[in-house]
Design an enzyme around this catalytic site. Sequence first.
Site, mmCIF file in Angstrom:
data_model
loop_
_atom_site.group_PDB
_atom_site.id
_atom_site.type_symbol
_atom_site.label_atom_id
_atom_site.label_comp_id
_atom_site.label_asym_id
_atom_site.label_seq_id
_atom_site.Cartn_x
_atom_site.Cartn_y
_atom_site.Cartn_z
ATOM 1 N N HIS A 278 0.908 -1.409 0.037
ATOM 2 C CA HIS A 278 -0.053 -0.065 0.187
ATOM 3 C C HIS A 278 0.923 1.382 0.017
ATOM 4 C CE1 HIS A 278 -3.566 2.234 1.223
ATOM 5 N NE2 HIS A 278 -2.791 3.244 1.810
ATOM 6 N N GLU A 279 1.842 1.358 0.662
ATOM 7 C CA GLU A 279 2.760 2.419 0.986
ATOM 8 C C GLU A 279 3.721 2.735 -0.158
ATOM 9 O OE1 GLU A 279 1.925 4.454 3.002
ATOM 10 O OE2 GLU A 279 0.600 3.390 4.388
ATOM 11 N N HIS A 282 1.752 4.919 -2.770
ATOM 12 C CA HIS A 282 2.002 6.062 -2.500
ATOM 13 C C HIS A 282 3.328 6.586 -3.310
ATOM 14 C CE1 HIS A 282 -1.569 7.258 -0.292
ATOM 15 N NE2 HIS A 282 -1.443 6.117 0.576
ATOM 16 N N GLU A 308 -4.379 8.112 -3.062
ATOM 17 C CA GLU A 308 -4.870 6.998 -2.361
ATOM 18 C C GLU A 308 -5.165 5.962 -3.448
ATOM 19 O OE1 GLU A 308 -4.885 5.860 0.479
ATOM 20 O OE2 GLU A 308 -4.253 8.062 1.510
#
Length: 519
Positions: A278-279, A282, A308
């Site tokens: 997930h990170e 980003h 996001e």
Amino acid sequence: MATDASDAAGDGEGDEPPAAYETLLDQYRRVTNVREAGGLLSWDQQVMMPEGGTPARSQQLSTLSSVSHDLLTDDAVGSALDELDAAELTAERAAVVREIRREYERADAVPAELVEEMSTTSSEALSAWEEAKAESDFETFAPYLEKHVELKREYAEHVDPDRDAYEVLFEDFEPCLSLERAESILADIRETLVPMIEEIRASEVDLTTDAFTSLGTYPADDQEALCRDALSTLGYPWDRGRLDTASHPFSTGTTFDARVTTRFDEADPLGSLLSTIHEFGHATYTLGLPDEHYGSPLGQDRDLSVHESQSRLWENHVGRSQAFWESFLPTVAEHFPQAESVTPREAYETANQVYEDNLIRVEADELTYHLHIVIRFEIERALIAGDLDVAEVPAVWNDKYEEYLGIRPENDAEGCLQDIHWSHGNFGYFPTYSLGSAMAAQLYAAIEDDVGADALDEGVREGDFETLHEWLTDNVHRHGARYETDELVERATGEPFTADAFVEYVTDKYGSLYDLDSV
């Protein structure tokens, strides 16, 4: 999607810009540098700073926040914007002026003293939140949350006293979509998920839900090594980033230095792995912004919903796919021999189970995750509106979890203290997670249309993510904040931003997994 002629030609970049434009951009680069310095100090506070460092750090961050505000609201910026009102500008330069003007007008309405006070409160609240969470004691954090609410109401009053305060705060994270439009998209998501989750819980399909947790423990050091391998596999450039641990996973940085953090649960390696992916989403967006435009809006992300969308795309459409597990499961087994018996299908089912009893947002499954967001959204709106007192938050939080998810937190740590956002005073942030999920589905559907769903799946299965990186960079990352949200999404996908692709995606995926009648 094909790029337009102005994109390919650089949009007249070789033409000499007006002197006022150069003045504006030079001043804004200074603003950016001060902000990024503050971001690095904030990263250090959450990752490496000793516990006793808060008093000095809060002053440092407050000073940088004040300096940034002063630079942005300097008379030179206002004068340059006035001069450029009637100037003939290329599309790129007009976008730069539009974005700086939006920030300038917002900042100019807010007193510098209030900016400093908000920054100081944020720094002090972070330490208080960490202590409160460790002790599961909301009362330790409550005075800081109350101060944040008070300051944010005052901030919204300065920006626009004639509008709903929460709407004003939401614009800090999503300046290009109205709150009304956002709520419409969120409503479509809710209306799809609530009956789907009920149908899934009534389903007799027996998925593998403990492929990893039934096999013993997973030491944190070994999980970190696994996460590093995952980042390398996905294409994370280690010369421009790093992986660390934090109490709440996050990513921060610039196109030259985009860092990620995660955390570990020795009973379950999936949490840290999916959090890291997930990170990474980003970070890869930040790293995909054009180097040559660093310090300009053209070198900045569009907004939190777009940001996001990148993290949710990599986490859910890649990290939770069966193709990914066919590729990456052998790497998991290299680090954890007990996982050698797990099949790709079992790993896929475990990564996509819909939980009956999960209390923690960042550990939630892909569907109930959005009910976690709804709860936060409703509570923070009520706080800002004055319809809910800070002291009532734990009880209201617990009641909403029982109402929406059928479970009730036993303590504040697994309840209203689990997220870091309110310690930063970030009211209006949470809706962007669900908006980002909807946008991720729309973008991924467009990628499948452009390169072929089978070809994209095969690339993931082979551990080759170059096509995905190139598409996202070409259609999203490289534009920075040149286009507003709707235009960016429509240019990338050919359609306005809606929840339609998300609805189709979850209906097909979970309908197949759980053999739902609605499919």
